[in-house]
Design a protein around this motif. Structure first.
Motif: not given
Length: 240
Positions: A108-122
């Protein structure tokens, strides 16, 4: 004495006091004006005024340069973190992730990532990935996990998982299977990830309450990746 005489005398007395009162008010006002005019007014010599202007401008320039320096350092940190990650855009959303193997060593693995929408909200996407093969000696098979424990330097955060959001996959040849959660990390989970990134030791436990479980000790490289992902998220949040 006739009534008309009394009224005349009273009116004369009234006029007398009216004139006296007006005179007193005028004298007091004139005296106050004279005192104000007599007070010396201070004006800095021309040379000193010029020096004060230079000092004020120097302070403004220093403040602006410091602000520009901090902004440049901020952007430099963001660029340095992004350079270690993969960047892709899907439907107007930019994703920053590390290079992960869809067929890793069973576990089992923990693999967080970041998403940023077109308005710059992360946001941080909380990515939990369980992978199992037929030759895995742990023999855990399907777990259908509904809980995750994240432990950093002995401190554990337990997360209740919504099984309606569990993605399951079974290979056509039945040689492997996977269970996968991708969730928006709330403040508590973000802090748990931050703790993992800063910890000397960290582990996760994926399990179904009353059922099977799978544990994993995070390597130094895994902790570093989580640290960098949270650091990028924190920097991007400052820009919102």
């Amino acid at each position: 004495m006739k009534r008309s005489h009394i009224v005349g005398i009273a009116f004369a007395v009234y006029l007398f006091f009216l004139v006296i009162g007006g005179t007193v008010c005028y004298v007091l006002h004139t005296h106050q004006e004279a005192e104000r005019e007599a007070m010396p007014s201070y004006a800095a010599p021309p040379g000193q005024q010029e020096e004060m202007k230079k000092t004020s401008k120097a302070q403004e320039d220093s403040s602006r340069h410091e602000s520009e320096r901090k902004e440049a350092e901020h952007e430099k940190q963001i660029d340095a973190l992004k350079a270690t990650m993969h960047e892709k855009v899907i439907d107007g959303v930019t994703y920053y992730t590390h290079d992960y193997d869809d067929a890793p060593t069973p576990g089992v693995y923990l693999r967080p990532f970041v998403a940023v929408d077109g308005y710059g909200n992360a946001v941080i996407k909380h990515d939990i990935y369980y992978y199992y093969t037929l030759d895995d000696p742990a023999r855990t098979d399907w777990i259908f996990g509904d809980h995750l424990d994240i432990t950093a330097d002995g401190v554990t955060m337990t997360e209740l998982l919504d099984t309606k959001k569990l993605h399951k996959k079974l290979a056509q040849n039945v040689e492997y299977l996977s269970e996968h959660y991708v969730l928006n990390a709330d403040a508590e989970v973000v802090q748990a990830l931050r703790n993992v990134g800063n910890a000397a030791a960290a582990s996760i436990r994926y399990y179904k309450l009353g059922g099977k479980e799978r544990c994993h000790e995070l390597s130094a490289e895994e902790r570093r990746r989580i640290h960098d992902m949270v650091a990028l998220y924190d920097l991007l949040k400052e820009d919102e």
